[in-house]
Design an enzyme around this catalytic site. Structure first.
Site, mmCIF file in Angstrom:
data_model
loop_
_atom_site.group_PDB
_atom_site.id
_atom_site.type_symbol
_atom_site.label_atom_id
_atom_site.label_comp_id
_atom_site.label_asym_id
_atom_site.label_seq_id
_atom_site.Cartn_x
_atom_site.Cartn_y
_atom_site.Cartn_z
ATOM 1 N N ASP A 22 0.905 -1.148 0.096
ATOM 2 C CA ASP A 22 -0.181 -0.023 0.041
ATOM 3 C C ASP A 22 0.630 1.097 -0.067
ATOM 4 O O ASP A 22 2.077 1.176 0.756
ATOM 5 C CB ASP A 22 -0.935 0.266 1.255
ATOM 6 C CG ASP A 22 -1.966 1.409 1.346
ATOM 7 O OD1 ASP A 22 -2.680 1.129 0.242
ATOM 8 O OD2 ASP A 22 -1.726 2.194 1.874
ATOM 9 N N HIS A 78 -5.487 4.361 6.492
ATOM 10 C CA HIS A 78 -4.685 5.231 5.721
ATOM 11 C C HIS A 78 -3.240 5.225 6.153
ATOM 12 O O HIS A 78 -2.512 6.382 5.636
ATOM 13 C CB HIS A 78 -5.398 6.706 5.427
ATOM 14 C CG HIS A 78 -6.856 6.735 4.767
ATOM 15 N ND1 HIS A 78 -7.045 6.066 3.532
ATOM 16 C CD2 HIS A 78 -7.945 6.692 5.521
ATOM 17 C CE1 HIS A 78 -8.251 6.095 3.216
ATOM 18 N NE2 HIS A 78 -8.932 6.280 4.047
ATOM 19 N N ASP A 132 -2.728 -0.564 6.248
ATOM 20 C CA ASP A 132 -3.520 -0.927 5.086
ATOM 21 C C ASP A 132 -2.947 -2.103 4.474
ATOM 22 O O ASP A 132 -3.897 -2.949 4.108
ATOM 23 C CB ASP A 132 -3.683 0.315 4.448
ATOM 24 C CG ASP A 132 -4.579 1.439 4.738
ATOM 25 O OD1 ASP A 132 -4.759 1.267 5.836
ATOM 26 O OD2 ASP A 132 -4.701 2.508 3.808
#
Length: 584
Positions: A27, A168, A173
């Site tokens: 991510d 986030h 994530d």
């Protein structure tokens, strides 16, 4: 033509078991949504295999620019946090080393992978080309709205009871995405998906029944040739060809095959019969012949070559055009063959558009006369039936028509082009469209006759093409019909192979010219193969000629023009219709 061959299965054929695949679930956090205008601020990744977490990678990145306030509110990453962090120049090479040759996984993978590729390009780093799996795409196939209101990472993490809550931050994530991935893999495993290749092609559009039939591909060879789907009574359902039979048949049980009728066909299939061929051309020809012989219900093309028709200019004192089903030894001029009577009628109408050939069907005598027809009164026929036109005068018109049909003349085509421009200049676009369609039908037929004739008139042609792995493949063509093929390995003297091919090739009876001894589609396949770069004629018993200013040149101009005009709603300029200016 060879029908069997011993083929050893490859690891690619067996597939890669999901338990043996190393995934890197990643991510990114960024300063914005555009990969070209925004920068990466954090990378987080987890390496997993067989359900076990092996390693993690996490780093903040100094983007060398201020992080927008709303991004800081969303991610919690501020300018102060990244002030002492490494730049992308050092972070990205380290991350590429971490991923190695693993399969990359991300939620909405297109976003993350695009950022990584753009930054690699900026730094002059080669992108490793890892396989990519998108959990959003997979979730859309497996998770319905009755289970989750959407396919966001937060919703799926809750559904699959992820240990880490996505917030986030890149590593958090990525950890949540790992749990989502494992939940999705468990679901596809219950549906019979056990390899990486099956997972990459998985789609909910593929029915369970269709997926269960994939075992039909297991015993097939990884070789070029023809494959025949058969029902439980051994009747052919569908016939196709491929450079790799096993790989192609496998696609019928995955999302790669999206034709609804093929899903229906697979549902009826009980077996697949392979026919291994030495060359791709041999496979293509075998496919055409088998389709014509068996007429499988799920094949749409090539089922009825016997329905081809020809446009004939009769051999008589006052020749006329007619549509016939066979070429005879009657000294007439033929063009074609046409795939349908409608196309032949359009080509005939194109000739009649600019040449005053008679259109009556009776045979005219030079001794007796009769009354003129309506076409003669309209000036569209010289009325040879009344004696108003001599045999010699009419012969000039017939000669122009004959040259057009055999592809060696441009007079009629130039006249049609002039007709098109006149209609367009008068803004009679519907009439111009009709003339254009008739003209292209005529040009296609004349060009086909022009291309086929040298092949159909040659008793034997031996041609060679280089093989990608070395050596040569040789093809024998007799009277326009594929007669045999062989392969000479790298470094071998090709002469014994050519002589063996010549001795073993099919004996083909001479056909009635200009028709070849095969279907027009087979002869076209041979011509296409001969036109490939690197193919050379080794020996020919015949004469290979092609008019420089014939129908082939006109077709090269017309076809692109026709394709471009199909994409335009209307035409307003006369120049749009001009062919002569483009041919010149």
């Amino acid at each position: 033509m060879s029908t069997t061959a011993a083929i050893q299965a490859t690891f690619e054929d067996l597939g890669t078991a999901l338990a043996d695949v190393t995934f890197v679930v990643l991510d990114l956090e960024t300063t914005g949504g555009s990969a070209t205008d925004s920068r990466i601020t954090e990378i987080g990744a987890v390496k997993v295999r067989a359900g076990e977490r092996l390693e993690e990678f996490q780093t903040l990145i100094n983007p060398a620019e201020s992080i927008p306030a709303f991004i800081s509110v969303l991610t919690g990453i501020t300018d102060r946090m990244v002030a002492s962090a490494p730049r992308i120049e050092s972070a990205l090479p380290a991350f590429l080393e971490f991923i190695g040759d693993s399969v990359l996984v991300a939620h909405n993978a297109g976003f993350d992978i695009t950022f990584l590729k753009v930054n690699a390009a900026r730094l002059g780093l080669p992108w490793p080309g890892n396989k990519v799996l998108d959990t959003v795409h997979l979730a859309r196939q497996l998770v319905g709205r009755d289970e989750s209101p959407n396919h966001k990472l937060s919703s799926l993490a809750q559904l699959f009871h992820a240990v880490t809550t996505p917030d986030h931050r890149a590593l958090h994530d990525a950890r949540a995405t790992v749990d989502v991935l494992h939940g999705l893999l468990e679901r596809v495993g219950n549906l019979g998906v056990h390899t990486l290749e099956e997972l990459q092609s998985y789609s909910a559009r593929v029915s369970p029944g269709q997926r269960r039939k994939r075992f039909l591909a297991d015993p097939l060879p990884s070789a070029p040739g023809v494959y025949i789907f058969k029902d439980d009574h051994q009747r052919p359902l569908y016939i196709g060809t491929s450079v790799n039979i096993k790989r192609r048949v496998r696609t019928y049980f995955t999302a790669a095959e999206q034709r609804s009728r093929m899903a229906e066909m697979v549902g009826l299939a009980a077996s697949v019969t392979p026919i291994v061929c030495q060359t791709t051309l041999e496979a293509q020809v075998r496919e055409l012949r088998l389709i014509a012989e068996h007429k499988p219900r799920y094949n749409r093309r090539s089922r009825h070559p016997e329905r081809a028709v020809w446009l004939k200019l009769t051999a008589e004192a006052f020749p006329r055009l007619s549509i016939v089903r066979e070429v005879r030894c009657d000294h007439a001029t033929y063009a074609g063959p046409f795939g349908s009577r409608v196309a032949a009628e359009a080509a005939m109408a194109a000739v009649h558009e600019v040449l005053p050939l008679r259109q009556c069907t009776k045979r005219l005598s030079t001794r007796t006369t009769s009354s003129a027809c309506a076409l003669a009164e309209m000036g569209r026929c010289g009325a040879p039936c009344t004696g108003a036109q001599s045999v010699d005068d009419y012969a000039l018109i017939a000669r122009s028509a004959a040259q057009t049909l055999d592809g060696s003349g441009r007079g009629v085509l130039d006249a049609l082009d002039e007709r098109l421009r006149d209609l367009a200049a008068g803004e009679r676009f519907e009439d111009a469209s009709l003339v254009r369609d008739r003209m292209i039908a005529l040009v296609r037929a004349a060009a086909r006759a022009q291309r086929i004739r040298p092949l159909a008139d040659s008793a034997e042609i031996i041609a060679a093409a280089p093989r990608p792995t070395g050596g040569w493949e040789f093809t024998c063509v007799r009277w326009g019909r594929f007669a045999g093929a062989t392969v000479a390995p790298r470094g071998a003297d090709p002469r014994p192979f050519i002589e063996a091919l010549r001795a073993s090739a099919e004996t083909v009876a001479e056909p009635q010219s200009p028709a070849p001894a095969a279907s027009a589609e087979e002869t076209e396949k041979i011509l296409t193969w001969l036109d490939q770069p690197g193919v050379r004629v080794v020996d020919i018993d015949g004469v290979w000629t092609c008019p420089v200013d014939g129908a082939g040149q006109a077709q090269d101009v017309l076809e692109p023009l026709l394709r471009s005009q199909r994409d335009v709603a209307g035409f307003s300029e006369a120049s749009d219709w001009s062919v002569a200016s483009r041919a010149g």
